[in-house]
Design an enzyme around this catalytic site. Structure first.
Site, PDB file in Angstrom:
ATOM      1  N   GLU A  87      -9.983   7.201   3.539  1.00 28.91           N
ATOM      2  CA  GLU A  87     -10.911   6.328   4.251  1.00 28.91           C
ATOM      3  C   GLU A  87     -10.145   5.069   4.627  1.00 28.91           C
ATOM      4  OE1 GLU A  87     -10.355   6.158   1.090  1.00 28.91           O
ATOM      5  OE2 GLU A  87     -10.089   3.985   0.967  1.00 28.91           O
ATOM      6  N   SER A 108       1.771  -9.793  -1.008  1.00 26.08           N
ATOM      7  CA  SER A 108       1.380  -8.380  -0.857  1.00 26.08           C
ATOM      8  C   SER A 108       1.787  -7.785   0.483  1.00 26.08           C
ATOM      9  CB  SER A 108      -0.120  -8.214  -1.075  1.00 26.08           C
ATOM     10  OG  SER A 108      -0.856  -9.056  -0.207  1.00 26.08           O
ATOM     11  N   LYS A 127       0.812  -1.223   0.000  1.00 31.76           N
ATOM     12  CA  LYS A 127       0.000   0.000   0.000  1.00 31.76           C
ATOM     13  C   LYS A 127       0.848   1.277   0.000  1.00 31.76           C
ATOM     14  CE  LYS A 127      -4.466  -1.500   1.611  1.00 31.76           C
ATOM     15  NZ  LYS A 127      -4.284  -2.923   1.983  1.00 31.76           N
TER      16      LYS A 127
HETATM   17  C1  LIG Z   1      -5.055  -3.984   1.656  1.00 28.54           C
HETATM   18  C2  LIG Z   1      -4.339  -5.255   1.381  1.00 28.54           C
HETATM   19  C3  LIG Z   1      -4.738  -6.152   0.352  1.00 28.54           C
HETATM   20  C4  LIG Z   1      -5.954  -5.933  -0.482  1.00 28.54           C
HETATM   21  O1  LIG Z   1      -5.983  -4.789  -1.258  1.00 28.54           O
HETATM   22  P1  LIG Z   1      -5.733  -4.812  -2.821  1.00 28.54           P
HETATM   23  O2  LIG Z   1      -6.087  -3.422  -3.223  1.00 28.54           O
HETATM   24  O3  LIG Z   1      -6.640  -5.833  -3.420  1.00 28.54           O
HETATM   25  O4  LIG Z   1      -4.319  -5.139  -3.046  1.00 28.54           O
HETATM   26  C5  LIG Z   1      -3.972  -7.281   0.124  1.00 28.54           C
HETATM   27  N1  LIG Z   1      -2.896  -7.568   0.876  1.00 28.54           N
HETATM   28  C6  LIG Z   1      -2.495  -6.748   1.881  1.00 28.54           C
HETATM   29  C7  LIG Z   1      -1.292  -7.133   2.666  1.00 28.54           C
HETATM   30  C8  LIG Z   1      -3.198  -5.571   2.165  1.00 28.54           C
HETATM   31  O5  LIG Z   1      -2.787  -4.768   3.156  1.00 28.54           O
END
Ligand SMILES: *Cc1c(COP(=O)(O)O)cnc(C)c1O
Length: 387
Positions: free
Chosen positions: A112, A371, A90
């Protein structure tokens, strides 16, 4: 193609901007500024500087040797967004948008947040750039995520509880949009995923595309060729679209998005307008957005980014679901086998990779986008496993 489909911000029939005229004016201005700066050499030099010296990019592409052996089949590589500052992808988007906000003369950032992860990334970037930061959060979400509220406050943000509606994410989005219309002269709305009205999905994709820009270069360095498949989890779709972006025009690369089976927007959703844009949405019998539930807070959203909706309908990408049990299993297996504790969101991608890898040949390559890291989820998993 119809005239509407050729407009900026459309992906096939999806995307667009369905908002009141006063908000449209603000978004059209934002769009102009984004297109002006996105290829500006000075802007990009500054972006690269912060991504390297603050976020810690580039993130490694780690060969998961033990996991590849355990699963049999494809060679598994992990794209390590978990190693970024703040522990997830993010921050890539938060830094990109805040640099744009600075260029536009904004002094105040609003955002938000649902579970708090995007709020924390935004508050982090605001602290470093010395911007006022206001985070709207549903009152019910604040109660459930008290520790993330404290994190944002530590970082200097003001967290505003939203009591309207159900006191959830949707209500927080409405409040943030109201604030933007009232204060657009000095305020920038930093949206957290590849969703919302144009230009947000395009802008968020642009800033997250660094993931596949790097992974493509890295896999060619390591293996001398492209991967056979890329797997990523999808909430709103920002890490997945970033992980896919540089492979979309490479037809030999399979692109696979993974959703929780309790929030399967892409698998079971229908075209509809949600939060000012058209996408595949999960609807209940009354035609309202369904209340979803996922053990991974970041995947708990009844819609999905417009480009994913289009990639699904056009057949370029595949979307699958995994169960909570499979996710918990994958969470533990990656920890044990590679010494990497994944976020519960990312564990969805690992869970599908676990099914896919054995069906592939040993000469094939599978990239799993990690992610985020799982520190934030360890206590929750502990409670779930105890039962
Ligand atoms: C917020 C988040 C997601 C989901 O958001 P996307 O916009 O679909 O990427 C996935 N993995 C992590 C670690 C997150 O913090």
């Amino acid at each position: 193609m119809s005239e509407q489909m050729q407009q900026e911000g459309y992906f096939g029939e999806f995307g667009g901007s369905f908002v009141p005229p006063e908000l449209q004016e603000v978004l059209s201005y934002l769009s102009k500024q984004f297109y002006k700066f996105k290829d500006d050499p000075e802007f990009n030099e500054e972006l690269r500087y912060y991504l390297r010296d603050y976020v810690g990019r580039e993130s490694p592409l780690t060969y998961a040797e033990r996991l590849s052996e355990a699963w049999g089949g494809a060679k598994i590589y992990l794209k390590r967004e978990d190693l970024n500052h703040t522990g997830a992808h993010k921050i890539n988007n938060a830094i990109g948008q805040i640099l744009l906000a600075k260029r536009m003369g904004a002094k105040r950032i609003i955002a938000e947040t649902g579970a708090g992860q995007h709020g924390v990334a935004t508050a982090t970037a605001c602290a470093m750039f010395n911007m006022d930061c206001v985070i709207y959060m549903g009152a019910e979400d604040m109660r459930r995520q008290a520790l993330n509220v404290f994190r944002m406050e530590l970082l200097g943000a003001t967290v505003v509880p939203v009591h309207k509606g159900q006191g959830r994410l949707k209500d927080a989005v409405d409040e943030a949009l109201d604030d933007l219309v009232r204060n657009y002269k000095n305020t920038f709305y930093l949206l957290g995923s590849a969703v919302g009205p144009h230009p947000f999905p395009t802008m968020v994709k642009h800033f997250q595309s660094i993931i596949s820009e790097e992974s493509k270069r890295q896999i060619i360095e390591k293996e001398g060729r492209l991967p056979d498949a890329v797997v990523a989890c999808t909430g709103g779709g920002s890490n997945a679209i970033g992980a896919f972006a540089h492979y979309i025009d490479e037809p030999s690369v399979r692109l696979i998005g993974v959703e929780p089976d309790q929030a399967p927007s892409l698998t079971e959703g229908v075209p509809s307008v949600l939060h000012g844009f058209k996408c595949l949405v999960l609807l209940d019998e009354e035609g309202q957005p369904k209340k979803t539930y996922s053990i991974a807070a970041g995947l708990d959203y009844p819609g999905i980014g417009p480009e994913h909706s289009h990639l699904k309908v056009s057949g370029r990408a595949e979307y699958v679901t995994v169960s909570n049990e499979e996710v918990l299993e994958a969470f533990q297996e990656l920890s044990r086998t590679e010494g990497v504790i994944p976020a519960l969101e990312s564990a969805h991608a690992v869970a599908h990779a676990r099914k896919l890898a054995p069906t592939m040949g040993e000469d094939q390559i599978l990239i799993v986008n990690l992610s985020g890291r799982g520190d934030k989820d360890v206590e929750q998993v502990f409670q779930m496993l105890k039962k």
